[in-house]
Write an enzyme that holds these catalytic residues in place. Structure first.
Site, PDB file in Angstrom:
ATOM      1  N   ASP A   1       0.954  -1.325   0.252  1.00  0.00           N
ATOM      2  CA  ASP A   1      -0.104   0.021  -0.027  1.00  0.00           C
ATOM      3  C   ASP A   1       0.711   1.277   0.048  1.00  0.00           C
ATOM      4  O   ASP A   1       0.577   2.311   0.598  1.00  0.00           O
ATOM      5  CB  ASP A   1      -1.093   0.201   1.183  1.00  0.00           C
ATOM      6  CG  ASP A   1      -1.816  -1.261   1.226  1.00  0.00           C
ATOM      7  OD1 ASP A   1      -2.024  -1.947   0.403  1.00  0.00           O
ATOM      8  OD2 ASP A   1      -2.613  -1.139   2.157  1.00  0.00           O
TER       9      ASP A   1
ATOM     10  N   LYS B   1      -7.173  -4.926  -2.887  1.00  0.00           N
ATOM     11  CA  LYS B   1      -7.824  -5.607  -1.684  1.00  0.00           C
ATOM     12  C   LYS B   1      -8.834  -4.427  -1.277  1.00  0.00           C
ATOM     13  O   LYS B   1      -8.519  -3.277  -1.212  1.00  0.00           O
ATOM     14  CB  LYS B   1      -6.624  -6.018  -0.750  1.00  0.00           C
ATOM     15  CG  LYS B   1      -5.880  -5.125  -0.302  1.00  0.00           C
ATOM     16  CD  LYS B   1      -4.783  -5.487   0.729  1.00  0.00           C
ATOM     17  CE  LYS B   1      -4.023  -4.335   1.346  1.00  0.00           C
ATOM     18  NZ  LYS B   1      -4.793  -3.390   1.921  1.00  0.00           N
TER      19      LYS B   1
ATOM     20  N   CYS C   1      -1.935  -2.656   7.637  1.00  0.00           N
ATOM     21  CA  CYS C   1      -1.930  -3.587   6.418  1.00  0.00           C
ATOM     22  C   CYS C   1      -0.754  -4.339   6.622  1.00  0.00           C
ATOM     23  O   CYS C   1      -0.799  -5.627   6.304  1.00  0.00           O
ATOM     24  CB  CYS C   1      -2.138  -2.812   5.109  1.00  0.00           C
ATOM     25  SG  CYS C   1      -3.649  -2.148   5.273  1.00  0.00           S
TER      26      CYS C   1
HETATM   27  C1  VGL Z   1      -4.539   0.718   5.633  1.00  0.00           C
HETATM   28  C2  VGL Z   1      -6.281   1.862   7.009  1.00  0.00           C
HETATM   29  C3  VGL Z   1      -7.253   1.581   6.142  1.00  0.00           C
HETATM   30  C4  VGL Z   1      -3.195   0.242   5.490  1.00  0.00           C
HETATM   31  C5  VGL Z   1      -5.520   0.696   4.789  1.00  0.00           C
HETATM   32  O1  VGL Z   1      -2.772   0.181   4.274  1.00  0.00           O
HETATM   33  O2  VGL Z   1      -2.475   0.091   6.563  1.00  0.00           O
HETATM   34  N1  VGL Z   1      -5.021   1.346   7.097  1.00  0.00           N
HETATM   35  N2  VGL Z   1      -6.913   1.072   4.979  1.00  0.00           N
END
Ligand code: VGL
Ligand code: ZN
Length: 198
Positions: free
Chosen positions: A9, A106, A151
């Site tokens: 991410d 995802k 994540c």
């Molecule tokens: C994430 C919060 C919401 C992350 C993704 O990538 O850690 N955190 N969505």
């Protein structure tokens, strides 16, 4: 032994100026790019939500970002709208090398969040990453990216549960750290046999 680097991410919304900015989020880009050469396979993930996703506080009247709510699968933190599929915020940081072998998205199901690259937050709906890794003979995983305590941590612990050898390279991760969540998740990962790089 075959080793994969899993880049979690590293998207604009998790970098300074983004909708859910992680402090220092953009600092992971250079070290991650430098690590890519050392692995048999590089896999990148993207948090990828439809507008109005159930993990967004804006979808829950009366709730604010970082409040929690009870979902059918357990407690869920409610986030600012972020990583809406197709938006600029959902794109990889412009400096990140994105020429890896696989890009896995995802969090696209409206009613369920997915922190982990392996299972959604119900801990049972699979993303397919396990099958991809196994059919390629990949046994050892190094995880880097954003955010350490969400994540990255959920992915690392699921990978251990599935039997992979897992290292989290903390120097190429940054955390949200909501109410001490970084220390809690480091300890949770350690207890599950996750190793930490320098
Ligand atoms: C994430 C919060 C919401 C992350 C993704 O990538 O850690 N955190 N969505
Ligand atoms: Zn998200």
């Amino acid at each position: 032994m075959s080793a994969a680097l899993i880049v979690i991410d590293v998207q604009n919304d998790f970098c300074p100026g983004g909708a859910l900015a992680v402090p220092g989020g953009d600092e992971v880009v250079a070290p991650i790019n430098a690590m890519m050469e050392r692995f048999d396979s590089v896999i990148l993930t993207q948090d990828w939500h439809p507008a109005g996703h159930s993990s967004f506080a804006s979808a829950h009247p009366g709730k604010q970002p970082f409040d929690t709510t009870e979902m059918s699968y357990g407690q869920q933190v409610l986030w600012p709208d972020h990583c809406v599929m197709g938006s600029a915020g959902a794109e990889f940081h412009a400096g990140l090398r994105s020429d890896g072998d696989l890009i896995l998205r995802k969090g696209f199901r409206p009613g369920i969040d997915s922190y982990s690259a392996f299972f959604e937050n119900d801990q049972t709906t699979a993303t397919g990453l396990e099958g991809y890794l196994r059919s390629r003979g990949i046994t050892d995983l190094t995880l880097v990216g954003l955010a350490t305590d969400f994540c990255v941590a959920f992915s690392a612990m699921d990978a251990r549960r599935l039997g992979f050898a897992v290292t989290v390279e903390l120097s190429a991760c940054r955390a949200i750290d909501l109410d001490g969540s970084l220390a809690t998740q480091i300890e949770n990962m350690r207890q599950r046999g996750v190793k930490f790089g320098s």
